[in-house]
Design an enzyme around this catalytic site. Structure first.
Site, mmCIF file in Angstrom:
data_model
loop_
_atom_site.group_PDB
_atom_site.id
_atom_site.type_symbol
_atom_site.label_atom_id
_atom_site.label_comp_id
_atom_site.label_asym_id
_atom_site.label_seq_id
_atom_site.Cartn_x
_atom_site.Cartn_y
_atom_site.Cartn_z
ATOM 1 N N GLY A 1 0.832 -1.193 0.000
ATOM 2 C CA GLY A 1 0.000 0.000 0.000
ATOM 3 C C GLY A 1 0.866 1.242 0.000
ATOM 4 O O GLY A 1 1.976 1.234 0.538
ATOM 5 N N ASP A 2 0.401 2.316 -0.630
ATOM 6 C CA ASP A 2 1.093 3.586 -0.451
ATOM 7 C C ASP A 2 1.026 3.932 1.034
ATOM 8 O O ASP A 2 0.188 3.416 1.780
ATOM 9 C CB ASP A 2 0.459 4.677 -1.310
ATOM 10 C CG ASP A 2 1.414 5.815 -1.623
ATOM 11 O OD1 ASP A 2 2.441 5.944 -0.923
ATOM 12 O OD2 ASP A 2 1.151 6.582 -2.564
ATOM 13 N N CYS A 3 1.912 4.810 1.464
ATOM 14 C CA CYS A 3 2.110 4.994 2.900
ATOM 15 C C CYS A 3 0.921 5.707 3.541
ATOM 16 O O CYS A 3 0.706 6.902 3.334
ATOM 17 C CB CYS A 3 3.411 5.738 3.147
ATOM 18 S SG CYS A 3 4.829 4.821 2.497
ATOM 19 N N ALA B 1 -2.166 4.436 2.982
ATOM 20 C CA ALA B 1 -3.331 4.174 2.126
ATOM 21 C C ALA B 1 -4.262 3.120 2.715
ATOM 22 O O ALA B 1 -5.479 3.166 2.472
ATOM 23 C CB ALA B 1 -2.877 3.749 0.733
#
Length: 804
Positions: free
Chosen positions: A306-308, A310
């Site tokens: 996941g993006d940080c 997200a």
């Protein structure tokens, strides 16, 4: 309780302090409030497979498969240990001798988030130009070289415990709308041909090949999918829910990710902050399972991060999950294997207690990550006989930096937009232009040269430094700043200009107004820079050259400079990296000849004010006042078009193909033929676009070729203006009659179009394939027979990701 779990409990008060009842409004705020440990760059070490606790476990058996080795390791974990290691900052398992690991390393255009020393060994790594500038060179080999050097330096730093083995790069979203603050991180606005080619070359350079015997680093294709806005009009990237048709998803927002998975065999994907059609990307089974694994052929055991922040975003601000434990469950079940953040680490216990997830669901993601680390040689000891990359060290960083590829990328990417014959400048040794006025907010730039996501560079050469070193008498005066309206420093700049033989203004935009979490509100030149340029132009003598460098990743409306006859030349310089000053100078003086081309459209300023930047529809729409997006669909007149770029010489193109009446191909024959050298029939070469390129001018120069297709009969209407089907760069074509042969393969699927259901279809009809915007050579092609679907777009069904 396990040591790993105790370590995480120590962080719990900070994490809970973030995620309390007074939630940040992430529909407006574009920066996630990550807790400090998520951002840590920890000292890395390797498991001891010789005599450590894991030495008898299958994970240390180099003859076993990566999956079996990773599964054997995970089988030893207690549930608490497993959960503790599901975030990007992983504490390891001390009782097993498994060290801490940091998943989050960056390598956008050089090493970032590395543990640099203060001086000496490992105190710097090469800082290349931003991707938007390197891509403007239209040189696939160059991109592969850059990535290969980055990965060599990354492995050297890793061997010293100062960098990870996987990187959150490349950013292969498309630069759809010109206000986007992170467009500088991308190759440009073209999806399948330019961005996909960049993705392929970068990923294979980082990973050491397509299917390397030894994986060098693991690249991450990000951000999947539909992510290209930060905070436009107070719409935060963290909470954006964008509406994208299946046609646009298949045609524009995902084809580069298809190439990353199917062709480049990227080992990691990152799901994005935004939601698409109501579903957050990191809890989107259609994206992470149906597309990535079932349709795009993502490598076995490739993992999704996941993006940080997200995963947390699935709950806040998206509200797709009722609370954070539910968000964690939704994300892991959809296929987000690792959480860059803390939601998994702090909430999986509750998710398991409620029955929302099982241990097997968590293990699946963790095994994927560690199967990659197995392939990267993480468990194979320090011997270079087991992994050749384990011998890399500081001398390899120094050696690869000395190849000067950062400088080469900058000079190859710089674009000459306008020139009345003033450039190249005569040198001081010729008795002319001995003094030069360097004016503007970029004239003495150092850190600015790097753009964003940069690390410590060995040096940063400003334009002032570069011209001084070349023997010029430099009159430096900033005159103004990027965004100010103050004219207090105008008089000093005008005085400097009067004292010089030549005036060079270096300005535009920088990371103060285009950056992560920061879009522009306008694509006009900011502040009063144009006013200062106008005054410089008004006061200069007729024989005094005035040259303007437009800097920054995004384009600004330079129509006033284009039409001003007293502005003798205009160039775009992007973010040119550690050797930026040298590159900018050498292009002006003719030490190097420009051959870059724009990878984005330069629109008039009114474009960004005419419709919503959140309108993801590419095709023009009168109701929404969308005039069409990207060079493919824009219905207006650009200031400078995608693919525009001038030379210091004159090239002529000729082709025997153009004399041929028409190429005719039967669709059934094309799609039923064997294709042993390609994964799909669509990747077969339809024909080679060839031309003889003759340099009839007075200077040696590279030549960049862009090959486009267009049709007004094949497939559904409306029809795009044109689309890119191939490109190449011919090196050093000799002056005064030197000739080079251009050969650009055009694949079958490059003439395909996408229907409203998202299917990629080869339609019968007539097409033109043309060289460059000027259409110097045009080849007619006709496809006959019945249409054939080359890639069927799957039906979107949200559910639970299956086991491998």
């Amino acid at each position: 309780m396990a040591v790993a779990a105790l370590a995480l409990l120590a962080l719990l008060p900070q994490a809970l302090g973030q995620h309390n009842s007074s939630y940040v409004d992430y529909n407006v705020e574009a920066n996630p409030d990550l807790f400090p440990q998520c951002l840590d760059t920890i000292s890395l070490s390797f498991p001891d497979c010789q005599s450590g606790p894991l030495s008898k476990n299958l994970v240390c058996d180099s003859t076993a498969s990566p999956y079996d080795r990773a599964a054997a390791l995970v089988s030893l974990f207690t549930l608490e240990e497993l959960i503790a290691n599901t975030g990007n900052t992983s504490p390891g398992v001390p009782r097993l001798g498994l060290p801490p690991y940091q998943v989050w390393s960056e390598a956008l255009h050089g090493l970032a988030r590395a543990n640099f020393t203060d001086n000496g060994a490992y105190s710097w790594a090469t800082s290349f130009p931003s991707p938007i500038l390197s891509a403007a060179a239209f040189n696939r080999t160059l991109i592969n070289q850059i990535a290969s050097i980055i990965s060599t330096q990354g492995r050297a730093f890793n061997n010293a415990g100062r960098f990870g083995l996987d990187v959150y790069s490349p950013n292969i979203n498309t630069f759809r709308h010109p206000v986007w603050g992170r467009g500088q991180e991308t190759p440009g606005e073209d999806a399948y041909t330019l961005t996909a080619a960049y993705a392929y070359e970068y990923i294979t350079g980082i990973q050491g090949g397509v299917n390397p015997e030894h994986l060098k680093l693991a690249a991450t294709a990000k951000h999947f999918a539909g992510y290209d806005i930060e905070n436009w009009d107070n719409h935060s990237r963290l909470g954006n829910d964008v509406n994208i048709t299946q046609q646009d998803l298949a045609e524009y927002y995902t084809p580069q990710f298809l190439v990353a998975a199917r062709d480049a065999h990227v080992h990691s994907f990152m799901c994005s902050y935004n939601a698409v059609n109501g579903v957050p990307s990191c809890s989107n089974t259609f994206f992470l399972q149906t597309l990535l694994r079932d349709t795009f052929s993502f490598v076995d055991h490739g993992y999704v991060s996941g993006d940080c922040g997200a995963v947390y975003g699935v709950f806040n601000p998206h509200g797709y999950a009722a609370n954070e434990p539910s968000a964690a469950a939704d994300a892991i079940l959809a296929g987000t294997d690792i959480d860059c953040g803390t939601s998994y680490q702090y909430h999986f216990n509750e998710s398991i207690t409620t029955g929302a997830v099982a241990r097997d669901d968590i293990e699946r993601g963790f095994i994927r990550l560690y199967a990659n680390l197995v392939e990267l040689g993480y468990f194979d000891g320090n011997s270079s006989s087991s992994n050749p990359y384990r011998s890399l060290g500081w001398p390899d960083v120094q050696k690869t930096d000395a190849w000067n590829i950062s400088y080469e990328a900058a000079v190859e990417g710089i674009v000459l937009l306008k020139n009345d014959g003033t450039l190249p400048l005569a040198s001081p040794s010729e008795g002319k232009n001995k003094s030069i006025a360097l004016i503007g907010p970029w004239a003495n730039a150092t850190t600015q040269l790097q753009g964003n996501y940069y690390g410590d560079a060995p040096y940063l050469i400003s334009p002032v430094d570069a011209f001084t070193a070349a023997g010029y008498t430099v009159h430096y005066a900033p005159g103004t700043e990027i965004s100010t309206n103050s004219t207090a420093n105008f008089s000093a700049a005008l005085s400097a200009a009067r004292a010089a033989d030549t005036i060079v203004f270096l300005g535009g935009i920088d990371n103060t107004i285009e950056a992560e979490a920061q879009d522009r509100s306008s694509i006009a030149w900011p502040g009063n820079q144009l006013e200062l340029i106008s005054q410089l132009a008004a006061q200069k003598s007729d024989d005094q050259p005035l040259v303007v460098y437009q800097m920054g990743g995004g384009q600004v409306d330079s129509s006033a400079l284009k039409s001003n006859a007293k502005v003798n030349a205009l160039l775009w310089g992007g973010y040119p990296g550690q050797s930026g000053g040298l590159a900018l100078r050498d292009i002006l003086t003719g030490a190097r000849a420009p051959a870059g081309r724009l990878t984005t459209t330069q629109y008039p300023a009114a474009y960004a004010e005419s419709f919503s930047a959140l309108d993801m529809n590419l095709r023009p729409n009168e109701t929404t006042q969308n005039p069409g997006q990207t060079y493919m669909w824009y219905t207006g007149e650009p200031v400078y078009a995608f693919g525009h770029g001038l030379f210091y010489t004159t090239f002529n193109a000729s082709s025997a193909q153009a004399a041929k009446t028409k190429y005719t191909f039967n669709i059934t024959d094309l799609t039923s033929a064997a294709h042993p050298d390609t994964t799909t029939v669509g990747q077969r070469t339809l024909f080679n676009f060839t031309a003889s390129i003759t340099n009839s001018g007075q200077r040696d120069s590279d030549y960049t070729a862009l090959v486009y297709a267009n049709t007004s009969t094949a497939g559904p209407s409306p029809y795009p203006n044109k689309w890119l089907v191939g490109f190449d760069r011919l090196a050093a074509v000799a002056k005064e009659g030197g000739t080079a042969e251009l050969n650009v393969p055009v694949a079958v699927d490059r003439l395909a179009r996408v229907d409203e259901a998202g299917n990629t279809v080869l339609f019968p009809g007539r097409y033109e394939v043309a060289l460059n915007n000027e259409r110097e050579v045009v080849v007619e092609v006709e496809l006959v027979g019945e249409q054939v679907v080359l890639l069927k777009w799957p039906e979107e069904v949200q559910g639970v990701a299956g086991d491998e």
